[in-house]
Design a protein around this motif. Structure first.
Motif, PDB file in Angstrom:
ATOM      1  N   UNK A  47      -2.130  -4.693  44.435  1.00 53.61           N
ATOM      2  CA  UNK A  47      -3.544  -5.017  44.639  1.00 53.61           C
ATOM      3  C   UNK A  47      -4.199  -4.015  45.583  1.00 53.61           C
ATOM      4  N   UNK A  48      -5.485  -3.858  45.421  1.00 49.92           N
ATOM      5  CA  UNK A  48      -6.241  -2.939  46.267  1.00 49.92           C
ATOM      6  C   UNK A  48      -6.244  -3.451  47.699  1.00 49.92           C
ATOM      7  N   UNK A  49      -6.004  -2.591  48.690  1.00 45.64           N
ATOM      8  CA  UNK A  49      -6.071  -3.032  50.094  1.00 45.64           C
ATOM      9  C   UNK A  49      -7.446  -3.616  50.426  1.00 45.64           C
ATOM     10  N   UNK A  50      -7.455  -4.771  51.061  1.00 43.44           N
ATOM     11  CA  UNK A  50      -8.709  -5.436  51.403  1.00 43.44           C
ATOM     12  C   UNK A  50      -9.046  -6.587  50.488  1.00 43.44           C
ATOM     13  N   UNK A  51      -8.397  -6.642  49.314  1.00 42.23           N
ATOM     14  CA  UNK A  51      -8.614  -7.762  48.391  1.00 42.23           C
ATOM     15  C   UNK A  51      -7.517  -8.795  48.630  1.00 42.23           C
ATOM     16  N   UNK A  52      -7.924  -9.999  48.977  1.00 44.19           N
ATOM     17  CA  UNK A  52      -6.972 -11.076  49.283  1.00 44.19           C
ATOM     18  C   UNK A  52      -7.215 -12.238  48.336  1.00 44.19           C
ATOM     19  N   UNK A  53      -6.154 -12.672  47.659  1.00 49.36           N
ATOM     20  CA  UNK A  53      -6.237 -13.826  46.764  1.00 49.36           C
ATOM     21  C   UNK A  53      -5.786 -15.051  47.555  1.00 49.36           C
ATOM     22  N   UNK A  54      -6.725 -15.919  47.889  1.00 49.10           N
ATOM     23  CA  UNK A  54      -6.403 -17.090  48.708  1.00 49.10           C
ATOM     24  C   UNK A  54      -5.955 -18.286  47.880  1.00 49.10           C
ATOM     25  N   UNK A  55      -6.165 -18.235  46.600  1.00 51.15           N
ATOM     26  CA  UNK A  55      -5.747 -19.333  45.722  1.00 51.15           C
ATOM     27  C   UNK A  55      -6.276 -19.110  44.332  1.00 51.15           C
ATOM     28  N   UNK A 149     -14.675 -18.236  44.855  1.00 54.35           N
ATOM     29  CA  UNK A 149     -14.335 -18.273  46.276  1.00 54.35           C
ATOM     30  C   UNK A 149     -12.858 -18.123  46.578  1.00 54.35           C
ATOM     31  N   UNK A 150     -12.001 -17.977  45.551  1.00 54.71           N
ATOM     32  CA  UNK A 150     -10.555 -17.868  45.782  1.00 54.71           C
ATOM     33  C   UNK A 150     -10.112 -16.439  46.060  1.00 54.71           C
ATOM     34  N   UNK A 151     -11.014 -15.472  45.902  1.00 58.36           N
ATOM     35  CA  UNK A 151     -10.701 -14.076  46.160  1.00 58.36           C
ATOM     36  C   UNK A 151     -11.720 -13.523  47.145  1.00 58.36           C
TER      37      UNK A 151
END
Length: 474
Positions: A47-55, A149-151
């Motif tokens: 994944x691209x740095x800075x992109x966070x998948x929270x759910x 809102x999950x990403x």
């Protein structure tokens, strides 16, 4: 386009596998191709740095599915290859259209041999850059709009929360990933086997086959109450029927892809051959253009929605795009099918130029029995090409549009509906890869045999020279 010749010059089909595995050059090319594909898929999982998948995950709508197809599966994993080769394909379409007598300088480049093709390729790569930038921004907007809102991207959940620097950084990363994808594709084409761009797309489709089958099974099973015996039996029959229809569609695509129209060819100076079966022939495939029209049309259909990502839904042009130019709408689906048909005709005349083929016939002393050389031969080949295109092009359009048509009528998600662009690319790309491997094997085998014969001749010549010298000395 080659001629079919006498059977003694062919490699027997049951020996080709043995020839492949005993040819070190071909094995090295295959290994190198696999290595580049593995590198591409490793990059697709990061994944691209800075992109966070929270759910959860990205909700893939029709536009996202199309982008993910052209990205070789990179978008579904939010990787650096999320844009993929789509912008390059779009710029390639534009350059090819403009170089077909629309812009004289580009047309002269296209007809000036290898040097002209290299210049056109440079122009295509330069034109790819603005498309990369636009599509990268569209991907950023798409991720935030469909994540629920999950990403988060650099902590932001909406596009308005992102700073200009963050957007520029993401666009730069996606653009760099697109050019790296092109580099990997070029290395496969030059050092490996097959067309690199097609193989990158094909590898992403193959990698997602099992997950798509799993989703299809879960979707079908979810429509039945499995606590009841009758519904359980109905569910099992539905699943079996689904896979059976999938296999039938794949066989139909293989059948059309392998079907050819034989044009008999006679050589000047040879005795007249009255039996048509013994004549060499020019094979024209029913699907002359292969998988290229589907890839081109898919890439072209991403342009309106890419533009739509810059516009609000309240904007009149944005409303027009959402209502009429998306592939999920009847008008958009009709345009998609029309583009496939048009590109099939256009690209078939690039692959097989009737005028040039007629000139080659005259130069080589070949002719079509019952057809005059020159202009009549050109018209005859054009007529046959038009006829087979009216079979192959609508078939491609139907198979590619079938999932969206089923989804529009039955509300079944297009990702699990039967048919589609993926199955066409999977069949055509696999056959193209197989033919490339066979061609490399035969060519490499001939080169090896020629080298051995030349070495033996040189040894005999050297031995004769040595014997002659010894005799003179004696």
């Amino acid at each position: 386009m080659g001629f079919n010749s006498s059977p003694k010059f062919k490699v027997k089909s049951h020996n080709i596998i043995v020839a492949i595995f005993t040819n070190k050059t071909v094995l090295a090319s295959i290994a190198l191709t696999l290595l580049f594909i593995i590198i591409f898929h490793i990059g697709s999982t990061v994944s691209v740095p800075g992109i966070v998948i929270t759910g959860g995950a990205l909700n893939t709508n029709t536009f996202a599915s199309m982008l993910n197809l052209l990205a070789g599966g990179g978008l579904s994993r939010l990787s650096v290859f999320s844009v993929g080769v789509g912008p390059y394909i779009t710029s390639q379409i534009i350059v090819q259209l403009l170089s077909s007598d629309l812009i004289p300088p580009l047309s002269r480049m296209a007809k000036s041999g290898e040097r002209g093709k290299k210049k056109l390729e440079i122009i295509t790569r330069i034109l790819t850059l603005p498309f990369c930038v636009a599509q990268s921004y569209a991907v950023v907007a798409l991720i935030l709009q469909n994540s629920n809102g999950s990403i988060t991207i650099f902590g932001a959940t909406t596009l308005g929360d992102l700073s200009v620097g963050s957007i520029v950084a993401l666009i730069s990363i996606f653009t760099a990933g697109s050019y790296i994808s092109l580099f990997i594709g070029d290395m496969i084409t030059k050092r490996g086997v097959g067309n690199g761009i097609t193989l990158l797309i094909l590898s992403g489709i193959v990698a997602s086959v099992f997950s798509n089958f799993s989703i299809a099974y879960d979707t079908i099973a979810g429509k039945f109450d499995q606590t009841k015996l009758t519904e359980t039996i109905t569910m099992i029959i539905s699943v079996i029927l689904y896979f059976a229809l999938f296999v039938v569609l794949m066989l139909a695509v293989v059948f059309i892809d392998q079907s050819i129209r034989k044009i008999p060819i006679q050589q000047t100076g040879q005795g007249l051959i009255t039996e048509v079966e013994k004549l060499p022939f020019l094979p024209l495939k029913i699907n002359v253009a292969g998988v290229i029209p589907v890839i081109f049309a898919s890439s072209l259909m991403t342009i309106p929605e890419t533009i739509g990502q810059f516009l609000s839904s309240s904007n009149e042009f944005g409303w027009f795009i959402n209502e009429y130019l998306l592939i999920s709408t009847p008008v958009g689906l009709s345009l998609y099918a029309l583009f496939i048909i048009l590109f099939s005709f256009f690209y078939s005349y690039i692959q097989i130029n009737p005028q040039q083929m007629s000139e080659n016939f005259e130069k080589s002393g070949r002719f079509i029995p019952g057809v005059k050389s020159g202009h009549d031969t050109e018209l005859h080949i054009t007529k046959i090409l038009n006829r087979i295109n009216w079979i192959g092009a609508p078939f491609l359009a139907l198979i590619a549009a079938l999932p969206y048509l089923i989804s529009y009528i039955t509300s079944i998600p297009s990702g699990i509906a039967l048919g589609g662009t993926g199955i066409i690319i999977m069949v055509s790309g696999s056959m193209e890869l197989w033919y490339s491997i066979r061609s490399n094997t035969v060519t490499s085998g001939y080169n090896v045999h020629r080298t051995k014969i030349e070495n033996k001749i040189n040894e005999k010549v050297n031995n004769n020279v040595d014997d002659s010298t010894d005799h003179q000395l004696w």
